[in-house]
Motif scaffolding. Structure first.
Motif, short mmCIF file in Angstrom:
data_model
loop_
_atom_site.label_atom_id
_atom_site.label_comp_id
_atom_site.label_asym_id
_atom_site.label_seq_id
_atom_site.Cartn_x
_atom_site.Cartn_y
_atom_site.Cartn_z
N SER A 285 0.54 -1.34 -0.09
CA SER A 285 -0.20 -0.27 -0.05
C SER A 285 1.09 1.19 -0.30
O SER A 285 2.56 1.43 -0.11
CB SER A 285 -1.08 -0.24 1.04
N VAL A 295 -3.26 4.34 -4.35
CA VAL A 295 -2.93 3.42 -4.77
C VAL A 295 -0.80 3.59 -4.82
O VAL A 295 -0.49 5.06 -4.53
CB VAL A 295 -3.28 3.97 -6.16
N ILE A 296 -0.17 2.44 -5.07
CA ILE A 296 0.58 2.46 -5.33
C ILE A 296 1.77 3.07 -6.19
O ILE A 296 1.60 2.73 -7.35
CB ILE A 296 1.98 0.74 -4.42
N GLY A 338 -1.90 0.00 -10.09
CA GLY A 338 -1.03 -0.39 -9.44
C GLY A 338 -0.17 -1.64 -9.18
O GLY A 338 0.39 -1.71 -8.56
#
Length: 415
Positions: A285, A295-296, A338
């Motif tokens: 995360s 969102v990564i 992501g």
């Protein structure tokens, strides 16, 4: 036909002793467990009025939220079609697919059988989670640690049932289902007796996990947290609590990137806990000042974590899952970008000249290590990634943008 830019990249990496084909082959074998709750803002499909959120909050109201299991599965199918590789789905117990509305301590495998059938049809593995939040019996932000034995027993039974469901999923799919346990238990203001609450949590977990199952079908994990909304002063299931519990009881330890102090580095924790637990579960995360589950990005934190997984030889002992939810942007785009960012980070780690770097460090030649790590940043990783996507028949660049936007337009009228 091999793209000229990939051929040039292959030659560039070869100069460093890196085999790009080996890296691509390895990347193709690493599954990512994509989380169902990004698609509907952690609402679920229980069909009853839930309690408060247990510190979990999705912000925004972007069009297109999935309202039914069928809509969520359609969104997931689209997302997986734009993510290279073969992956898994992480399913919460509140996402049952049934006309029935059972209480959480009365769930059965049949309420999730449509998900298993769908996963089989799409070549996906399934993981599972009990849902200890968004329920009237969790309104005090206490579940397994609640002083009321009746409430504790309700949640213990829920956890036991979820383990039974998860082991059945593992049997049906022929691979272990990771069953991750996270509870929101904690206190908004400073408690006077932490020990009693933690003793109740431990006893509840012991009862919940008492039945032994085949680890080829079920893997239990326990997940800590620093704090959450409504539990700012004390989280009963802290990192230290669950680290000790996982070591003593032989469960997986779940490390969520948002569940620590903002300056803590998950990459630094991996090798430490790997000396004491057999397997690790990651929830990838992006915290922003707190556990905000953004969102990564392909940022330093993700790159460092991926490199530690590769350099410490932990990929075979680590289950990689995602845990973010953002309702201000297209939910399917969030899944796709992501997940691909996690894969890009792994690819970059696999494309590092590991032996060269490790040897310099072993020689205490920190100058060479510094020079090498900086020069490696200029290598053409993007061309290798593009080749991977092309082989897996998924789009990149502007084609990906258009694909994601076209799908978003097709679901924008959901209300």
């Amino acid at each position: 036909m091999t793209r000229p830019d990939y051929t040039a990249a292959q030659e560039a990496f070869a100069q460093w002793g890196v085999d790009t084909e080996a890296a691509l082959d390895r990347l193709a074998t690493i599954p990512i467990s994509v989380h169902c709750w990004q698609g509907d803002d952690v609402v679920g499909f229980e069909g009853v009025t839930a309690g408060s959120g247990g510190g979990i909050q999705a912000t925004g109201n972007h069009p297109g939220r999935a309202r039914t299991p069928d809509e969520l599965r359609a969104d997931l199918e689209f997302a997986y079609a734009n993510i290279p590789g073969n992956h898994r789905l992480n399913l919460h117990a509140s996402y049952l697919d049934s006309d029935e509305t059972p209480e959480r301590d009365a769930l059965e495998y049949k309420h999730f059988a449509p998900w298993v059938d769908w996963a089989k049809e799409n070549g996906l593995g399934l993981d599972f989670n009990p849902t200890f939040f968004a329920h009237p019996k969790a309104d005090d932000n206490l579940t397994l640690a609640h002083p009321d034995k009746g409430i504790r027993d309700f949640w213990i039974r829920h956890g036991q049932i979820c383990r039974e469901i998860a082991v059945r999923i593992g049997q049906e799919q022929g691979s272990a289902c990771v069953n991750n346990i996270w509870v929101p238990d904690g206190f908004k203001d400073i408690p006077v007796d932490r020990m009693t609450a933690r003793a109740r949590l431990e006893a509840s977990l012991d009862e919940m996990l008492a039945q032994r199952f085949d680890k080829t079908q079920l893997l239990d994990a326990v997940e800590s947290k620093l704090f959450g909304l409504g539990v700012e002063a004390c989280t009963v299931g802290s990192h230290e609590f669950y680290l000790g519990y996982a070591i003593r009881k032989g469960t997986l330890l779940c490390l969520d990137m948002g569940h620590f102090h903002p300056t803590e580095n998950i990459a630094d924790k991996l090798s430490s806990v790997a000396l004491s637990v057999d397997e690790i579960l990651l929830h990838v995360s992006r915290p922003m000042r707190w556990d905000s589950d953004h969102v990564i990005l392909l940022n330093d934190d993700i790159l460092a974590m991926a490199q530690e997984l590769v350099f410490a030889d932990l990929l075979g002992r680590t289950h990689i899952g995602l845990d973010f939810f953002d309702a201000t942007i297209s939910r399917t785009a969030a899944w796709v970008v992501g997940t691909r960012n996690m894969q890009k980070a792994l690819l970059r780690a696999l494309l590092q000249p590991m032996e060269m770097l490790q040897s310099r460090e072993a020689e205490l030649n920190f100058t060479d290590r510094f020079i090498l790590t900086e020069e490696l940043k200029d290598l053409p990783y993007g061309a290798v990634w593009d080749a991977f996507c092309e082989r897996q028949s998924v789009p990149t660049g502007l084609t990906l943008l258009n694909t994601l936007n076209t799908y978003q337009a097709s679901v924008a009228d959901r209300s």
